[in-house]
Scaffold this motif. Structure first.
Motif: not given
Length: 131
Positions: A14-17, A118-131
């Motif tokens: 949540a802190d990384r979102v 934008l879709r790819m960026a949001m996928r990448s952001a979710v992967e980065e956040i959940l690492r």
């Protein structure tokens, strides 16, 4: 994974979102601006008339942080932007000039690429956040 470990992991995520989405959104904004400027460099978009025509350079990206995300606005402050994109048929402008200008779309042809990025960026952001 125990419930406590899951809670800790979700709290850290949540802190990384916000920062992750903002970073990815900046990239999408610059890519979108490049796409629009590219389509504004000749047919089917508007022709480049001269070096004095700085319409393409007028396209700006404004990024804004939100508590758990980001906002990106791509736009121009030039008055000819709307006229070039949508046309100006049998109308008189504020200077008294009469126009029959067909549309030269340059934003609309950029939208599929911006949407995919934008879709790819949001996928990448979710992967980065959940690492």
């Amino acid at each position: 994974m125990t419930p406590e470990e899951l809670a800790d992991r979700l709290e850290a995520a949540a802190d990384r979102v916000g920062p992750a989405i903002h970073r990815h959104m900046q990239h999408v904004g610059e890519l979108g601006r490049a796409q629009i400027r590219g389509h504004a460099s000749g047919r089917p978009g508007p022709n480049v008339v001269s070096a004095e025509d700085n319409y393409r350079d007028s396209w700006k990206v404004v990024n804004r942080r939100l508590p758990y995300g980001a906002q990106c606005t791509i736009g121009t402050d030039r008055p000819q932007g709307r006229r070039l994109e949508f046309g100006f048929y049998d109308m008189t402008d504020s200077l008294g000039r009469h126009f029959f200008q067909p549309p030269f779309p340059h934003v609309q042809p950029s939208l599929p690429t911006i949407t995919a990025a934008l879709r790819m960026a949001m996928r990448s952001a979710v992967e980065e956040i959940l690492r």
